[in-house]
Motif scaffolding. Structure first.
Motif, PDB file in Angstrom:
ATOM      1  N   GLU A 161       0.883  -1.369  -0.001  1.00  0.00           N
ATOM      2  CA  GLU A 161      -0.212   0.003   0.019  1.00  0.00           C
ATOM      3  C   GLU A 161       0.795   1.209  -0.086  1.00  0.00           C
ATOM      4  OE1 GLU A 161      -2.479  -0.148   3.357  1.00  0.00           O
ATOM      5  OE2 GLU A 161      -3.628  -1.794   2.479  1.00  0.00           O
ATOM      6  N   VAL A 162       0.432   2.339  -0.747  1.00  0.00           N
ATOM      7  CA  VAL A 162       1.120   3.482  -0.964  1.00  0.00           C
ATOM      8  C   VAL A 162       0.296   4.659  -0.879  1.00  0.00           C
ATOM      9  CG1 VAL A 162       2.834   4.739  -2.218  1.00  0.00           C
ATOM     10  CG2 VAL A 162       3.240   2.253  -2.649  1.00  0.00           C
ATOM     11  N   GLU A 163       0.765   5.694  -0.015  1.00  0.00           N
ATOM     12  CA  GLU A 163      -0.220   6.838   0.073  1.00  0.00           C
ATOM     13  C   GLU A 163       0.096   7.680  -0.881  1.00  0.00           C
ATOM     14  OE1 GLU A 163      -2.395   8.270   4.125  1.00  0.00           O
ATOM     15  OE2 GLU A 163      -0.352   9.295   3.699  1.00  0.00           O
ATOM     16  N   TYR A 164      -0.921   8.278  -1.678  1.00  0.00           N
ATOM     17  CA  TYR A 164      -0.700   9.371  -2.792  1.00  0.00           C
ATOM     18  C   TYR A 164      -1.545  10.514  -2.329  1.00  0.00           C
ATOM     19  CZ  TYR A 164       1.597   6.362  -6.107  1.00  0.00           C
ATOM     20  OH  TYR A 164       2.675   5.801  -6.824  1.00  0.00           O
ATOM     21  N   ASP A 165      -0.935  12.028  -2.765  1.00  0.00           N
ATOM     22  CA  ASP A 165      -1.633  13.159  -2.601  1.00  0.00           C
ATOM     23  C   ASP A 165      -2.557  12.977  -3.857  1.00  0.00           C
ATOM     24  OD1 ASP A 165      -0.366  13.932  -0.373  1.00  0.00           O
ATOM     25  OD2 ASP A 165       1.411  14.956  -1.460  1.00  0.00           O
ATOM     26  N   VAL A 166      -3.855  13.750  -3.515  1.00  0.00           N
ATOM     27  CA  VAL A 166      -4.766  13.846  -4.491  1.00  0.00           C
ATOM     28  C   VAL A 166      -4.823  15.396  -4.875  1.00  0.00           C
ATOM     29  CG1 VAL A 166      -7.278  13.361  -5.241  1.00  0.00           C
ATOM     30  CG2 VAL A 166      -5.801  11.901  -3.491  1.00  0.00           C
ATOM     31  N   LYS A 204      -5.420  12.592   0.595  1.00  0.00           N
ATOM     32  CA  LYS A 204      -4.680  11.558   0.124  1.00  0.00           C
ATOM     33  C   LYS A 204      -5.678  10.418   0.127  1.00  0.00           C
ATOM     34  CE  LYS A 204      -0.858  13.305   3.178  1.00  0.00           C
ATOM     35  NZ  LYS A 204       0.202  13.464   1.965  1.00  0.00           N
ATOM     36  N   ILE A 205      -5.101   9.371  -1.050  1.00  0.00           N
ATOM     37  CA  ILE A 205      -5.840   8.061  -1.021  1.00  0.00           C
ATOM     38  C   ILE A 205      -4.731   7.056  -0.998  1.00  0.00           C
ATOM     39  CG2 ILE A 205      -7.664   8.963  -2.314  1.00  0.00           C
ATOM     40  CD1 ILE A 205      -6.254   8.203  -4.905  1.00  0.00           C
ATOM     41  N   THR A 206      -4.915   5.875  -0.573  1.00  0.00           N
ATOM     42  CA  THR A 206      -4.449   4.703  -0.626  1.00  0.00           C
ATOM     43  C   THR A 206      -4.348   3.670  -1.644  1.00  0.00           C
ATOM     44  OG1 THR A 206      -4.338   5.017   1.910  1.00  0.00           O
ATOM     45  CG2 THR A 206      -3.189   2.763   1.108  1.00  0.00           C
ATOM     46  N   LEU A 207      -3.193   3.531  -2.626  1.00  0.00           N
ATOM     47  CA  LEU A 207      -3.278   2.497  -3.531  1.00  0.00           C
ATOM     48  C   LEU A 207      -2.400   1.330  -3.031  1.00  0.00           C
ATOM     49  CD1 LEU A 207      -2.249   5.072  -6.474  1.00  0.00           C
ATOM     50  CD2 LEU A 207      -4.757   4.759  -5.258  1.00  0.00           C
ATOM     51  N   VAL A 208      -3.361   0.366  -3.589  1.00  0.00           N
ATOM     52  CA  VAL A 208      -2.769  -1.118  -3.607  1.00  0.00           C
ATOM     53  C   VAL A 208      -1.692  -1.479  -4.826  1.00  0.00           C
ATOM     54  CG1 VAL A 208      -3.005  -3.645  -2.763  1.00  0.00           C
ATOM     55  CG2 VAL A 208      -4.423  -1.915  -1.745  1.00  0.00           C
ATOM     56  N   LEU A 209      -0.560  -1.761  -4.709  1.00  0.00           N
ATOM     57  CA  LEU A 209       0.241  -1.659  -5.873  1.00  0.00           C
ATOM     58  C   LEU A 209       0.988  -3.084  -5.928  1.00  0.00           C
ATOM     59  CD1 LEU A 209       1.709   2.143  -5.866  1.00  0.00           C
ATOM     60  CD2 LEU A 209      -0.536   1.340  -7.022  1.00  0.00           C
ATOM     61  N   ALA A 215       8.594   4.668  -5.285  1.00  0.00           N
ATOM     62  CA  ALA A 215       7.058   5.191  -5.203  1.00  0.00           C
ATOM     63  C   ALA A 215       6.902   5.870  -3.774  1.00  0.00           C
ATOM     64  CB  ALA A 215       6.213   4.304  -5.773  1.00  0.00           C
ATOM     65  N   ASN A 216       7.379   4.938  -2.890  1.00  0.00           N
ATOM     66  CA  ASN A 216       7.226   5.300  -1.404  1.00  0.00           C
ATOM     67  C   ASN A 216       7.932   6.904  -1.335  1.00  0.00           C
ATOM     68  OD1 ASN A 216       5.534   4.059   0.693  1.00  0.00           O
ATOM     69  ND2 ASN A 216       6.392   2.271  -0.301  1.00  0.00           N
ATOM     70  N   GLN A 222       1.773  -1.701 -11.033  1.00  0.00           N
ATOM     71  CA  GLN A 222       0.358  -2.191 -11.521  1.00  0.00           C
ATOM     72  C   GLN A 222      -0.672  -1.674 -10.428  1.00  0.00           C
ATOM     73  OE1 GLN A 222      -0.187  -6.210 -12.147  1.00  0.00           O
ATOM     74  NE2 GLN A 222      -2.470  -6.204 -12.500  1.00  0.00           N
ATOM     75  N   LEU A 223      -1.594  -0.990 -10.688  1.00  0.00           N
ATOM     76  CA  LEU A 223      -2.673  -0.701  -9.695  1.00  0.00           C
ATOM     77  C   LEU A 223      -3.529  -2.055  -9.324  1.00  0.00           C
ATOM     78  CD1 LEU A 223      -4.210   1.287  -7.947  1.00  0.00           C
ATOM     79  CD2 LEU A 223      -5.326   2.016  -9.878  1.00  0.00           C
ATOM     80  N   LEU A 224      -3.848  -2.343  -8.474  1.00  0.00           N
ATOM     81  CA  LEU A 224      -4.584  -3.638  -8.087  1.00  0.00           C
ATOM     82  C   LEU A 224      -6.033  -3.046  -7.471  1.00  0.00           C
ATOM     83  CD1 LEU A 224      -2.162  -6.048  -6.083  1.00  0.00           C
ATOM     84  CD2 LEU A 224      -3.008  -5.902  -8.681  1.00  0.00           C
ATOM     85  N   ARG A 225      -6.056  -1.905  -6.587  1.00  0.00           N
ATOM     86  CA  ARG A 225      -7.194  -1.383  -6.123  1.00  0.00           C
ATOM     87  C   ARG A 225      -7.068  -0.113  -5.518  1.00  0.00           C
ATOM     88  NH1 ARG A 225      -8.407  -2.577  -0.736  1.00  0.00           N
ATOM     89  NH2 ARG A 225      -7.111  -4.102  -0.040  1.00  0.00           N
ATOM     90  N   VAL A 226      -7.963   0.564  -5.165  1.00  0.00           N
ATOM     91  CA  VAL A 226      -7.941   1.818  -4.289  1.00  0.00           C
ATOM     92  C   VAL A 226      -8.300   1.283  -3.076  1.00  0.00           C
ATOM     93  CG1 VAL A 226      -8.503   3.941  -3.902  1.00  0.00           C
ATOM     94  CG2 VAL A 226      -8.112   3.414  -6.203  1.00  0.00           C
ATOM     95  N   LYS A 227      -7.708   1.654  -2.020  1.00  0.00           N
ATOM     96  CA  LYS A 227      -8.355   1.170  -0.609  1.00  0.00           C
ATOM     97  C   LYS A 227      -9.521   1.739  -0.176  1.00  0.00           C
ATOM     98  CE  LYS A 227      -6.537   0.174   3.762  1.00  0.00           C
ATOM     99  NZ  LYS A 227      -5.311   0.057   5.053  1.00  0.00           N
ATOM    100  N   GLN A 228      -9.785   3.107  -0.268  1.00  0.00           N
ATOM    101  CA  GLN A 228     -11.097   3.740  -0.236  1.00  0.00           C
ATOM    102  C   GLN A 228     -12.181   3.198  -0.896  1.00  0.00           C
ATOM    103  OE1 GLN A 228      -8.223   5.291  -0.339  1.00  0.00           O
ATOM    104  NE2 GLN A 228      -7.942   6.470   1.358  1.00  0.00           N
TER     105      GLN A 228
END
Length: 309
Positions: free
Chosen positions: A34-39, A57-62, A72-73, A114-120
């Motif tokens: 999981e990596v947290e990205y600014d939006v 911020k959103i959390t992406l599962v990569l 990326a982190n 690769q983006l697997l999903r958005v945690k939210q």
């Protein structure tokens, strides 16, 4: 006596090389993390405004190599979301469904990630109609003066109101904005200060004036005394009053002492009030006085009268 431990320099060389190759091997493997990205929210219509602060911020599962995920982190660009694609729920409520954002977000990630999903599951938004309004400002002052000093005139806020842009429904209910509290001690001279405007938290408001100036006028005060005539309201014919003049005791700044004259004061009694209260005297009341004067007292506080038929 302690024996000195001699470690060959070649040992540290092999150790460093081992750690280096271990890192290379592990960073080359694939991981899910999981990596947290600014939006950043883009493409907002000129007629619209974000009412409250959306998710920052959103959390992406990569899924990617350890090296890519480590990079990326450390550093990455914010994810941009196009507000034109937000779905409306009701009223000012909008939202992004995270599963529908996957292609848009994937295109913004670095190659090899690769983006697997958005945690939210979803990203809620509040979008309203943009409007502007001139809002008055209120100062919050906590001032103490040196002995004998005080305000010589009301404080002056420059500007005393600012134009604010934001959601129309919110601005309709906004009557004023406060300035940050100012604490000044032992004041004895004119002072100009800059005070930031306090804006509501989690509400999007825009303005060109985030701070204003407060002008504080101070003077040393002295006590003054002046005589002015008494006027009687609703008086019957033949009324005679005593005294015909009263003393006004007041405080005024030294700079303005000579500006105080009897014509700036008006003292009035209401004869009908005395009749209705069944008293045999009139009560003098100060109906007008100069703004420069403070702590005003009328002497005497009772006026005798006689009436002749």
């Amino acid at each position: 006596m302690k024996k000195k431990l001699n470690i060959p320099k070649t040992f540290f060389g092999f150790l460093t090389a081992s750690v280096f190759f271990w890192l290379l091997i592990n960073l080359s493997k694939e991981y899910n993390t999981e990596v947290e990205y600014d939006v950043e929210y883009t493409q907002l219509s000129l007629q619209k405004t974000l009412i409250s602060t959306p998710l920052k911020k959103i959390t992406l599962v990569l899924k990617s190599s350890g090296y890519n995920l480590f990079a990326a982190n450390l550093a990455h660009k914010p994810i941009q979301l196009d507000l034109n694609r937000a779905a409306k729920k009701k009223g000012n409520d909008y939202f992004f469904l995270s599963k529908n954002l996957l292609p848009e977000i994937q295109s913004q990630l670095k190659s090899g990630i690769q983006l697997l999903r958005v945690k939210q599951d979803s990203i809620p938004l509040k979008i309203g109609t943009l409007s502007s309004k001139k809002i008055p400002l209120k100062a919050d002052l906590n001032i103490t003066f040196q002995l004998g000093y005080d305000f010589s005139k009301p404080i002056n806020i420059v500007p005393d109101s600012i134009v604010v842009s934001g959601d129309e429904s919110y601005l309709d209910s906004l009557d004023f904005l406060n300035l940050e509290k100012v604490v000044l001690e032992n004041l004895s001279e004119n002072t100009n200060i800059t005070a930031p405007v306090i804006f509501p938290k989690d509400v999007h408001l825009k303005t060109d004036n985030e701070s204003v100036k407060i002008q504080i006028s101070v003077d040393k005060f002295t006590e003054g005394e002046i005589e002015v005539p008494v006027f009687v309201k609703n008086a019957p014919k033949g009324i005679n009053i005593f005294p015909k003049k009263v003393k006004i005791i007041y405080k005024v700044g030294l700079k303005n002492f000579n500006e105080i004259t009897p014509d700036l004061f008006k003292v009035e009694c209401d004869y009908l009030q005395s009749v209705n209260n069944e008293v045999n005297y009139l009560t003098p009341k100060l109906k007008s006085f100069p703004d420069l004067a403070t702590l005003i007292r009328v002497v005497p506080d009772k006026i005798d009268f006689l009436t002749y038929e």
